[in-house]
Scaffold this motif. Structure first.
Motif, PDB file in Angstrom:
ATOM      1  N   MET A   1       0.804  -0.936   0.069  1.00 57.21           N
ATOM      2  CA  MET A   1      -0.386  -0.108   0.073  1.00 57.21           C
ATOM      3  C   MET A   1       1.117   0.917   0.322  1.00 57.21           C
ATOM      4  N   LEU A   2       2.063   0.960   0.523  1.00 56.34           N
ATOM      5  CA  LEU A   2       3.110   1.871   0.381  1.00 56.34           C
ATOM      6  C   LEU A   2       4.360   2.107  -1.236  1.00 56.34           C
ATOM      7  N   VAL A   3       4.288   0.906  -1.284  1.00 60.24           N
ATOM      8  CA  VAL A   3       5.814   0.493  -1.850  1.00 60.24           C
ATOM      9  C   VAL A   3       5.264   0.287  -3.609  1.00 60.24           C
ATOM     10  N   GLY A   4       5.567   1.270  -4.558  1.00 59.36           N
ATOM     11  CA  GLY A   4       4.610   0.309  -5.728  1.00 59.36           C
ATOM     12  C   GLY A   4       5.544  -0.255  -6.415  1.00 59.36           C
ATOM     13  N   GLY A   5       7.257  -0.333  -6.886  1.00 59.94           N
ATOM     14  CA  GLY A   5       7.555  -1.181  -6.816  1.00 59.94           C
ATOM     15  C   GLY A   5       8.393  -1.205  -7.921  1.00 59.94           C
ATOM     16  N   SER A   6       7.247  -0.071  -9.123  1.00 61.97           N
ATOM     17  CA  SER A   6       7.886   0.319 -10.323  1.00 61.97           C
ATOM     18  C   SER A   6       6.985   1.685 -10.951  1.00 61.97           C
ATOM     19  N   SER A   7       7.772   2.100 -11.469  1.00 61.14           N
ATOM     20  CA  SER A   7       7.271   3.448 -12.147  1.00 61.14           C
ATOM     21  C   SER A   7       5.709   4.349 -12.488  1.00 61.14           C
ATOM     22  N   PHE A   8       5.869   2.257 -13.748  1.00 63.95           N
ATOM     23  CA  PHE A   8       4.422   1.856 -13.759  1.00 63.95           C
ATOM     24  C   PHE A   8       3.218   1.246 -12.930  1.00 63.95           C
ATOM     25  N   GLY A   9       3.405   1.303 -11.329  1.00 68.52           N
ATOM     26  CA  GLY A   9       2.495   0.743 -10.641  1.00 68.52           C
ATOM     27  C   GLY A   9       2.310  -0.257 -10.376  1.00 68.52           C
ATOM     28  N   ASN A  10       1.383  -0.734  -9.286  1.00 65.85           N
ATOM     29  CA  ASN A  10       1.397  -1.945  -9.011  1.00 65.85           C
ATOM     30  C   ASN A  10       1.304  -3.220  -9.943  1.00 65.85           C
ATOM     31  N   PHE A  11       2.292  -4.314 -10.058  1.00 65.09           N
ATOM     32  CA  PHE A  11       2.465  -5.056 -10.591  1.00 65.09           C
ATOM     33  C   PHE A  11       1.247  -6.029 -10.436  1.00 65.09           C
ATOM     34  N   GLU A  12       0.454  -6.158  -9.657  1.00 71.22           N
ATOM     35  CA  GLU A  12      -0.746  -6.924  -9.752  1.00 71.22           C
ATOM     36  C   GLU A  12      -1.934  -6.473 -10.289  1.00 71.22           C
ATOM     37  N   LEU A  13      -1.921  -5.560  -9.724  1.00 76.42           N
ATOM     38  CA  LEU A  13      -2.805  -4.740 -10.353  1.00 76.42           C
ATOM     39  C   LEU A  13      -2.950  -4.783 -12.220  1.00 76.42           C
ATOM     40  N   ARG A  14      -1.595  -4.291 -12.446  1.00 76.37           N
ATOM     41  CA  ARG A  14      -1.538  -4.090 -14.378  1.00 76.37           C
ATOM     42  C   ARG A  14      -2.064  -6.023 -14.867  1.00 76.37           C
ATOM     43  N   ARG A  15      -1.110  -7.469 -13.838  1.00 77.46           N
ATOM     44  CA  ARG A  15      -1.307  -7.611 -14.456  1.00 77.46           C
ATOM     45  C   ARG A  15      -3.520  -9.061 -14.419  1.00 77.46           C
ATOM     46  N   ALA A  16      -4.030  -7.480 -13.545  1.00 78.00           N
ATOM     47  CA  ALA A  16      -5.399  -7.901 -13.791  1.00 78.00           C
ATOM     48  C   ALA A  16      -6.171  -6.863 -14.769  1.00 78.00           C
ATOM     49  N   ILE A  17      -5.181  -6.284 -14.657  1.00 74.07           N
ATOM     50  CA  ILE A  17      -5.716  -5.357 -16.068  1.00 74.07           C
ATOM     51  C   ILE A  17      -6.063  -5.527 -16.982  1.00 74.07           C
ATOM     52  N   ALA A  18      -4.914  -6.708 -17.571  1.00 68.77           N
ATOM     53  CA  ALA A  18      -4.206  -7.019 -18.452  1.00 68.77           C
ATOM     54  C   ALA A  18      -5.651  -8.719 -19.006  1.00 68.77           C
ATOM     55  N   ALA A  19      -5.873  -9.131 -17.546  1.00 72.77           N
ATOM     56  CA  ALA A  19      -6.728 -10.159 -17.927  1.00 72.77           C
ATOM     57  C   ALA A  19      -7.917  -9.238 -18.006  1.00 72.77           C
ATOM     58  N   HIS A  20      -8.362  -8.401 -17.249  1.00 74.12           N
ATOM     59  CA  HIS A  20      -9.745  -7.789 -17.888  1.00 74.12           C
ATOM     60  C   HIS A  20      -9.929  -6.597 -19.142  1.00 74.12           C
ATOM     61  N   VAL A  21      -8.998  -6.537 -19.710  1.00 76.51           N
ATOM     62  CA  VAL A  21      -8.987  -6.293 -20.792  1.00 76.51           C
ATOM     63  C   VAL A  21      -8.941  -7.105 -22.291  1.00 76.51           C
ATOM     64  N   SER A  22      -8.518  -8.266 -22.153  1.00 75.90           N
ATOM     65  CA  SER A  22      -8.597  -9.418 -22.570  1.00 75.90           C
ATOM     66  C   SER A  22      -9.536 -10.455 -23.201  1.00 75.90           C
ATOM     67  N   GLU A  23     -10.211 -10.385 -22.024  1.00 76.36           N
ATOM     68  CA  GLU A  23     -12.169 -10.503 -21.478  1.00 76.36           C
ATOM     69  C   GLU A  23     -12.561  -9.647 -21.766  1.00 76.36           C
ATOM     70  N   TRP A  24     -12.725  -8.176 -21.640  1.00 72.08           N
ATOM     71  CA  TRP A  24     -14.128  -7.560 -22.287  1.00 72.08           C
ATOM     72  C   TRP A  24     -13.942  -6.851 -22.946  1.00 72.08           C
TER      73      TRP A  24
END
Length: 473
Positions: A142-165
């Motif tokens: 909740m405090l450390v993002g780990g990447s300039s592109f944002g949280n990896f787990e959220l980016r993985r969830a977004i990838a699954a979302h746009v693939s399906e929808w």
């Protein structure tokens, strides 16, 4: 004795409190006091609606709100039942009155502000569980993002979302979490254009993009809209980037034709230009399946895809995302290092878990059903009582409609009169650059119950009648 006699209460039709909120308050009070015990089954929505004398959609809205707050459970085929209540001390009325006096009343948003989700339908209990789970198991996320592109787990969830929808096949490293779609659009301008370049914008189109272009010192090529969508640039290679809303054109509505989409992709390839696809509310299509994204058809070759959680989940989280082609990743990372990430890390891991658990999609289906009923109500009322003033082209999508005005009504004047009555309708003409041929009102429906819209429509009709009588006089 009726099935709802145990829940008998009177509805105050003169109250400014919406009817569905009065129903919610009555059920909450009985659940907290123990009058409604755990497992008590509430009457079917149609039965309750008939007994109380309101529309079924009002009861559905009330029940779903109480589900989101944790007072009711809803199981497919089993109706609604009361959840277990812990011991709760009811707030002291005197103290609450003093608090209200000190803080002042919260300003209530009135119809018909566009593109606003109804936060009363927000799944508070389910979201709290997701946040609590992250706090227990992975609080550092909740405090450390780990990447300039944002949280990896959220980016993985977004990838699954746009693939399906949306039919977009992208990897997490191509996805950048942003502070909403507006932030994503500005990042694209910073990355892909320099001062003096030319950008292509739809006309009429999204006003903040016009302001961004001016602020960045860009020349704007305004692209007129026809029956197939935005027309292609004709400035012999000067336009370096275009921003389009192909799935649901803003603000007119309607989808870009497949042939026009193909023409844009061919143009971008030929001119070594880029297409930014702003897919701000694509999840809200009320007939048939969602229209596939242009970026999916293009395989993210010449397109950058932009999405948002503000419309479908919460406008207060301020989270969106951009999906960029592989050759552009390094350039976008450079931009993020130079200007920094605006999106808060705090909710990103929780949103990733919320999506992975399936609660996000349950919420999406629930609000889309509610919004669909509200949209139907608004269209029916406009057709029944406002046909002398204008008409709606029903595109079966989006979070707002355009009420096109007939001769004798000017959108800016109607909007001014409506504002004096506390009603928000935006004139269509202000979204067009140059001598506008557009004359209409943009009307949102998602954030308002039928009762709220009913009162506003009565006042709006008075505005139309007064405007007409003023002209005839």
């Amino acid at each position: 004795m009726t099935q709802t006699s145990w829940l008998a209460f009177s509805i105050d039709r003169t109250s400014k409190t919406p009817v569905f909120e009065q129903i919610c308050a009555a059920i909450r009070k009985r659940a907290i006091s123990g009058e409604l015990s755990e497992g008590t089954k509430l009457p079917p929505t149609r039965v309750f609606a008939a007994d109380v004398g309101v529309s079924r959609s009002t009861i559905v809205t009330a029940y779903e709100q109480l589900v989101s707050e944790g007072y009711l459970d809803s199981l497919q085929g089993s109706g609604y039942t009361v959840c277990a209540m812990c011991e709760v001390e009811l707030p002291n009325k005197t103290k609450r009155a003093q608090l209200t006096l000190e803080e002042g009343p919260e300003k209530k948003v009135l119809p018909f502000e566009a593109s606003q989700p109804d936060m009363r339908l927000f799944p508070h209990r389910q979201w709290a569980k997701a946040v609590s789970r992250v706090c227990r198991t992975n609080p550092q996320a909740m405090l450390v993002g780990g990447s300039s592109f944002g949280n990896f787990e959220l980016r993985r969830a977004i990838a699954a979302h746009v693939s399906e929808w949306r039919g977009i096949e992208a990897l997490p490293h191509q996805i950048m979490v942003t502070a909403g779609s507006t932030d994503a659009l500005e990042i694209c301008l910073r990355t892909l254009l320099k001062k003096g370049d030319t950008i292509g914008l739809e006309n009429p189109g999204y006003l903040p993009m016009r302001h961004f272009a001016d602020a960045h010192g860009l020349f704007t090529n305004f692209l007129a809209i026809d029956e197939s969508g935005a027309k292609l640039p004709t400035d012999a290679g000067l336009t370096r980037l275009v921003v389009l809303t192909p799935s649901h054109q803003y603000p007119l509505g309607g989808a870009m034709s497949p042939s026009r989409r193909l023409e844009y992709l061919q143009w971008a390839t030929k001119e070594d230009a880029w297409v930014v696809e702003d897919d701000y509310d694509s999840e809200f299509r009320y007939s048939g399946r969602p229209i596939p994204a242009m970026s999916g058809f293009d395989n993210l070759n010449r397109t950058i895809y932009i999405g948002s959680f503000s419309k479908i989940f919460s406008n207060s989280l301020r989270l969106g995302y951009a999906i960029v082609p592989e050759p552009l990743i390094a350039r976008f990372r450079t931009t993020m290092r130079r200007f920094g990430l605006k999106a808060s890390f705090m909710p990103q891991q929780a949103l990733a878990e919320f999506m992975a658990s399936g609660e996000f999609y349950r919420h999406l289906r629930r609000v889309r059903r509610n919004y669909g009923e509200r949209r139907k109500f608004l269209l029916e009322r406009l057709a029944l009582e406002f046909s002398q003033f204008g008409y709606v082209r029903d595109h079966q999508a989006g979070m707002q409609i355009v009420f096109h005005l007939t001769e004798g009504c000017k959108d800016t004047e109607i909007a001014r009169r409506a504002s004096e009555q506390g009603i928000t309708v935006v004139p269509l003409s202000i979204f067009s650059k140059g001598n506008s041929v557009y004359n209409g009102l943009i009307m949102g429906f998602c954030a308002y119950s039928e009762e709220e819209m009913e009162l506003a429509l009565e006042l709006l009709k008075t505005c139309f009648c007064e405007a007409r009588s003023g002209h005839s006089g």
